[in-house]
Design a protein around this motif. Sequence first.
Motif, PDB file in Angstrom:
ATOM      1  N   ARG A 185      20.238 -77.333  -1.364  1.00  0.00           N
ATOM      2  CA  ARG A 185      19.630 -76.156  -0.821  1.00  0.00           C
ATOM      3  C   ARG A 185      19.823 -74.641  -1.574  1.00  0.00           C
ATOM      4  O   ARG A 185      18.958 -74.064  -1.931  1.00  0.00           O
ATOM      5  N   GLN A 186      20.982 -74.556  -2.040  1.00  0.00           N
ATOM      6  CA  GLN A 186      21.626 -73.477  -2.696  1.00  0.00           C
ATOM      7  C   GLN A 186      20.769 -73.615  -4.061  1.00  0.00           C
ATOM      8  O   GLN A 186      20.690 -72.606  -4.695  1.00  0.00           O
ATOM      9  N   TRP A 187      20.960 -74.614  -4.661  1.00  0.00           N
ATOM     10  CA  TRP A 187      20.061 -74.933  -6.229  1.00  0.00           C
ATOM     11  C   TRP A 187      18.758 -74.274  -5.848  1.00  0.00           C
ATOM     12  O   TRP A 187      18.359 -73.593  -6.833  1.00  0.00           O
ATOM     13  N   LYS A 192      14.637 -70.837  -7.770  1.00  0.00           N
ATOM     14  CA  LYS A 192      13.371 -69.834  -7.054  1.00  0.00           C
ATOM     15  C   LYS A 192      13.598 -68.466  -7.416  1.00  0.00           C
ATOM     16  O   LYS A 192      12.917 -67.888  -7.936  1.00  0.00           O
ATOM     17  N   GLU A 193      14.860 -68.056  -7.407  1.00  0.00           N
ATOM     18  CA  GLU A 193      15.033 -66.703  -7.697  1.00  0.00           C
ATOM     19  C   GLU A 193      15.107 -66.478  -9.208  1.00  0.00           C
ATOM     20  O   GLU A 193      14.886 -65.286  -9.795  1.00  0.00           O
ATOM     21  N   PRO A 199       4.877 -70.232  -8.804  1.00  0.00           N
ATOM     22  CA  PRO A 199       4.405 -71.518  -9.236  1.00  0.00           C
ATOM     23  C   PRO A 199       2.989 -71.772  -9.256  1.00  0.00           C
ATOM     24  O   PRO A 199       2.356 -71.397  -8.434  1.00  0.00           O
ATOM     25  N   LYS A 200       2.497 -72.474 -10.424  1.00  0.00           N
ATOM     26  CA  LYS A 200       1.040 -72.633 -10.503  1.00  0.00           C
ATOM     27  C   LYS A 200       0.787 -73.448 -11.804  1.00  0.00           C
ATOM     28  O   LYS A 200       1.806 -73.530 -12.590  1.00  0.00           O
ATOM     29  N   TRP A 342      10.215 -71.201  -2.050  1.00  0.00           N
ATOM     30  CA  TRP A 342       9.700 -71.703  -3.292  1.00  0.00           C
ATOM     31  C   TRP A 342       8.310 -72.428  -2.894  1.00  0.00           C
ATOM     32  O   TRP A 342       8.064 -73.227  -2.232  1.00  0.00           O
ATOM     33  N   LYS A 343       7.499 -71.554  -3.396  1.00  0.00           N
ATOM     34  CA  LYS A 343       5.855 -71.807  -2.871  1.00  0.00           C
ATOM     35  C   LYS A 343       5.347 -73.270  -3.421  1.00  0.00           C
ATOM     36  O   LYS A 343       5.952 -73.602  -4.719  1.00  0.00           O
TER      37      LYS A 343
END
Length: 343
Positions: A185-187, A192-193, A199-200, A342-343
């Motif tokens: 989870r931390q990863w 994400k940061e 994301p696309k 994280w989209k």
Amino acid sequence: MKRSIPLWPLLAAAALSVAVPAAAQDKVVNVYSSRHYQTDEKLYRDFTKATGIQVRLIEGKEDALIERIRNEGANSPADVLITVDAGRLWRAEELDLFAPVKSQVLDNRLPASFRHPEGKWFGFSYRARVIVYNKDKVKPGEITSYADLADPKWKGRICVRSSSNIYNLSLLAALIHHWGEDKARQWAKDVKENLARDPKGGDTDQIKAVAAGECDVAISNHYYYVRLMNSDKPEDKKVVEKVALVWPDQNGNGTHVNVSGAGLIKTAPHKQAAIKFLEYLASDQAQAYFAAGNNEWPVVSSAAYRNPALASLGKFKADSLNVSVLGKNQALAQKIYDQVGWK
């Protein structure tokens, strides 16, 4: 909301399931496949030539085929489902679509890490989830692992596709197994940061974004890079010139790998023919065709393949984790991605 099913697939299913003599049934195998490669067509023809069993092929999108077999129920004509990613094979498994297969041929030919422990499905080619970087922005050896992607030094420098994509779900599923839920989870939060943009797009779009300078690093399946290598388009050749590939975690668990695979449908009307088909997919000849279709590697080590671009990538240490774990951790992986935004 329940998806409506067009009438024509049901009529086709009924046509395929019309009663025929047992001897005739043994000479047919109905294959539902999400793969669309000319090499597969050659594979089917060679199987028929070798066994006399005709291959009736129904093609479609991965999840749509799984849903179709589920909706067809006990009357489904499907004998074999071929699809990509252990995560999707697991989805079919969770819907109780597969029957376990006991086969010495499959057990002896296919590495244990690439097949379901109970024989519910089998991987026949494999792919790697790699890191691609801009050679003008990143030095060789500067990034060597998936863990490195979480380093603050990469803030605003990473491109990746949606978290809901099966390839990213499977990657995080593997990391959950190796690291535990909290570290995984931390990863995900830290990566994400570090994203350069929301994301696309697909994996090819991530590689092209790295080459264009929109980001310095991206995550991709290796065969998208190989497709660009094999392309005759000048713009694709320029992309390849600007980027390089990293096999992550060579000093740890090894690079995350996944499979294209198949399983016997529980209600298969031609079970013996279907098992023969699965065993044929493990032959050296079929392995070469199966892997070549998508620039992947055969899971059978003795199988030769002719793909200079793929061979040029060299050898690497692959994660030995049984790929069935990727499906089991899939729901938790999606939950973690959602939790960190994280989209």
